[in-house]
Design an enzyme around this catalytic site. Structure first.
Site, short mmCIF file in Angstrom:
data_model
loop_
_atom_site.label_atom_id
_atom_site.label_comp_id
_atom_site.label_asym_id
_atom_site.label_seq_id
_atom_site.Cartn_x
_atom_site.Cartn_y
_atom_site.Cartn_z
N LYS A 271 -8.09 2.53 -3.33
CA LYS A 271 -8.42 2.67 -1.93
C LYS A 271 -9.28 3.65 -1.68
CE LYS A 271 -7.52 -0.36 1.42
NZ LYS A 271 -6.51 0.07 2.44
N ASN B 43 -10.43 -7.19 7.23
CA ASN B 43 -9.62 -6.14 8.09
C ASN B 43 -9.50 -6.70 9.29
OD1 ASN B 43 -8.32 -4.07 8.42
ND2 ASN B 43 -9.93 -2.21 7.56
N GLU C 168 0.79 -1.09 -0.07
CA GLU C 168 0.09 0.01 0.14
C GLU C 168 0.75 1.27 0.06
OE1 GLU C 168 -4.10 0.32 1.40
OE2 GLU C 168 -3.37 1.27 3.16
N GLU D 188 -14.30 -5.80 1.49
CA GLU D 188 -13.79 -5.74 2.91
C GLU D 188 -14.99 -6.20 4.00
OE1 GLU D 188 -10.91 -3.06 3.82
OE2 GLU D 188 -12.12 -2.25 5.66
N LYS E 79 0.84 4.62 1.13
CA LYS E 79 -0.17 5.36 2.29
C LYS E 79 0.70 6.31 2.90
CE LYS E 79 -2.78 3.32 6.02
NZ LYS E 79 -3.12 2.04 6.87
N GLU F 296 -5.87 -8.32 5.81
CA GLU F 296 -5.68 -6.82 5.94
C GLU F 296 -5.33 -6.31 7.05
OE1 GLU F 296 -9.07 -5.63 2.59
OE2 GLU F 296 -9.11 -4.78 4.40
N SER F 297 -4.22 -5.47 7.31
CA SER F 297 -3.88 -4.50 8.27
C SER F 297 -3.22 -5.16 9.37
CB SER F 297 -5.21 -3.56 8.93
OG SER F 297 -5.91 -3.19 8.13
O1 LIG Z 1 -1.27 0.13 7.33
P1 LIG Z 1 -1.75 -1.19 7.74
O2 LIG Z 1 -2.12 -1.75 9.00
O3 LIG Z 1 -0.73 -2.44 6.98
O4 LIG Z 1 -3.19 -1.51 6.67
C1 LIG Z 1 -2.88 -1.71 5.34
C2 LIG Z 1 -4.74 -1.58 5.08
O5 LIG Z 1 -5.13 -2.78 5.40
C3 LIG Z 1 -5.28 -0.41 5.51
O6 LIG Z 1 -5.11 0.80 5.02
C4 LIG Z 1 -6.80 -0.55 5.04
C5 LIG Z 1 -7.72 -1.40 4.96
N1 LIG Z 1 -8.89 -1.32 4.76
C6 LIG Z 1 -9.07 0.05 4.35
C7 LIG Z 1 -10.11 0.84 4.10
C8 LIG Z 1 -10.02 1.99 4.07
C9 LIG Z 1 -8.68 2.73 4.46
C10 LIG Z 1 -7.53 2.03 4.87
C11 LIG Z 1 -7.93 0.64 4.89
#
Ligand SMILES: O=P(O)(O)OC[C@@H](O)[C@@H](O)c1c[nH]c2ccccc12
Length: 381
Positions: A229, A300, A166, A278, A168, A335-336
């Site tokens: 995104k 997520n 990502e 998601e 970001k 995710e995340s």
């Molecule tokens: O930075 P991280 O913790 O690796 O997460 C990335 C991504 O999963 C996260 O930005 C995200 C997942 N779903 C979203 C929905 C909207 C905005 C952002 C996100």
């Protein structure tokens, strides 16, 4: 049977018109005759230029029962709530925040706040660039790249989850992640170091992203398929994303009704885009698994309402639904909150074939080399 009124795509598409017409309600109602007439008059596939009513009318989910419910006069927020959706819409893109809060109170959480702002942003976008223009621009953009196929191939090739890396800059939960932020440099470094796909944040207000970043990355010669995104609440955003070079789009079940998801999936299909749907909890997973045509589900680990991150969320949801996911041939993205090879192994053992990672890569001096650190080995294309 779900209600036709559940469609916030209907709501969102008519919201601007309703607002202009001075309506305070969330449920402007095109006539029943118009919809049935559309269904009868045009049984064949809708092209991108067909109106929302014509496209919706051809959806096999639309039937008399749904229309009857639609005419029940329930508010769209009630319908959304009946599907377990907690995020409300204000449906008043031209009202001031004060007026909105007088009616609904303050937003209940950050996700609701983001969506309320997004409703206004989309209405402003629509006023500047009518849908027709975007549909034409989307039709002219270079063909999509296969997002799903790239993930599948990378998983087979490396034996570890395929990486969606990502781009970001910041987030509401973590603040600024990287001061010296060059999206093209980061994207290139990700691709060189084995990312299968890239995710480009486009929300400006909360993530300091932009569509300009998406366009720049696309124009830079990067070959990876690109995920836009965004917080999608209206089809206008999907055409916009495609016209700027996106190959895939995120659809967040926490803010979209079932019918919205179905309708947006249909638009993605027409545009050759992949939809990453998601989910965060059990209820959302159940809803999404009932929708035909879902190929890619993201779990997520972060709640967008509370920001709490818990990777065991992926494990829990896959323990419960893994069998039906495999049966349907759906690919799952974790995710995340993934920082170490152990984290990646944990979600891989839970059943994911891909991971979506931002913070742990973008925060490091060399985001490309950080990929090797995250997986404990080099990734190949
Ligand atoms: O930075 P991280 O913790 O690796 O997460 C990335 C991504 O999963 C996260 O930005 C995200 C997942 N779903 C979203 C929905 C909207 C905005 C952002 C996100």
């Amino acid at each position: 049977m779900e209600s036709f009124l559940a469609s916030r795509s209907v709501r969102s598409s008519f919201a601007a018109a309703a607002a202009v017409a001075g309506s305070r309600g969330c449920s402007p109602r095109p006539s029943r005759v118009a919809i049935l007439g559309g269904a009868r008059a045009r049984p064949l596939r809708a092209g991108p230029k067909d109106s929302i009513l014509e496209v919706l009318a051809q959806d096999d989910m639309l039937n008399a029962t749904e229309l009857v419910q639609w005419e029940n006069g329930k508010s769209v927020n009630d319908i959304a709530a009946s599907q377990g959706i907690r995020i409300r819409r204000h449906c008043r893109p031209t009202a001031s925040l004060k007026e909105i809060e007088e009616e609904l109170g303050a937003p209940l959480n950050i996700l609701e706040k983001i969506i309320w702002d997004k409703e206004i942003e989309v209405a402003e976008g629509l006023a500047k660039k009518p849908l027709k223009e975007l549909i034409e621009a989307a039709a002219k953009s270079p063909p999509t790249r296969d997002f799903y196929g790239a993930l599948e191939a990378a998983y087979k090739c490396n034996g570890v989850p395929a990486l969606i890396a990502e781009v970001k800059k910041a987030s509401p939960s973590r603040g600024v992640l990287r001061e010296n932020f060059n999206p093209v440099e980061i994207a290139n470094a990700y691709e060189k170091n084995g990312a299968a796909c890239l995710s480009i944040l486009t929300d400006e207000k909360y993530f300091q992203g932009s569509f300009e970043n998406l366009e720049k990355v696309r124009a830079s010669g990067v070959k990876c398929p690109l995920l836009c995104k965004e917080f999608v609440i209206d089809k206008w955003q999907i055409y916009n994303a495609r016209s700027k070079g996106a190959d895939a789009i995120l659809l967040i079940a926490a803010v979209l009704t079932d019918l919205d998801i179905k309708y947006f999936l249909r638009i993605c299909k027409e545009l050759g885009m992949t939809a990453l749907i998601e989910v965060h909890d059990e209820k959302e997973m159940e809803r999404v698994l009932k929708i035909n045509g879902v190929k890619l589900i993201g779990i997520n680990n972060r709640s967008l309402e509370t920001f709490v991150v818990d990777t065991s969320n992926t494990k829990m949801l896959l323990e419960k639904h893994g069998d039906s996911i495999r049966e349907k041939g759906i690919l799952v993205v974790g995710e995340s909150g993934l920082f170490t090879p152990d984290d990646v192994a944990y979600v891989q053992n839970a059943g994911v074939s891909a991971v979506l990672v931002g913070e742990s890569l973008v925060k490091q001096e060399d985001p490309g080399r950080a990929i090797t650190g995250l997986f404990g080995k080099e990734l190949l294309h």
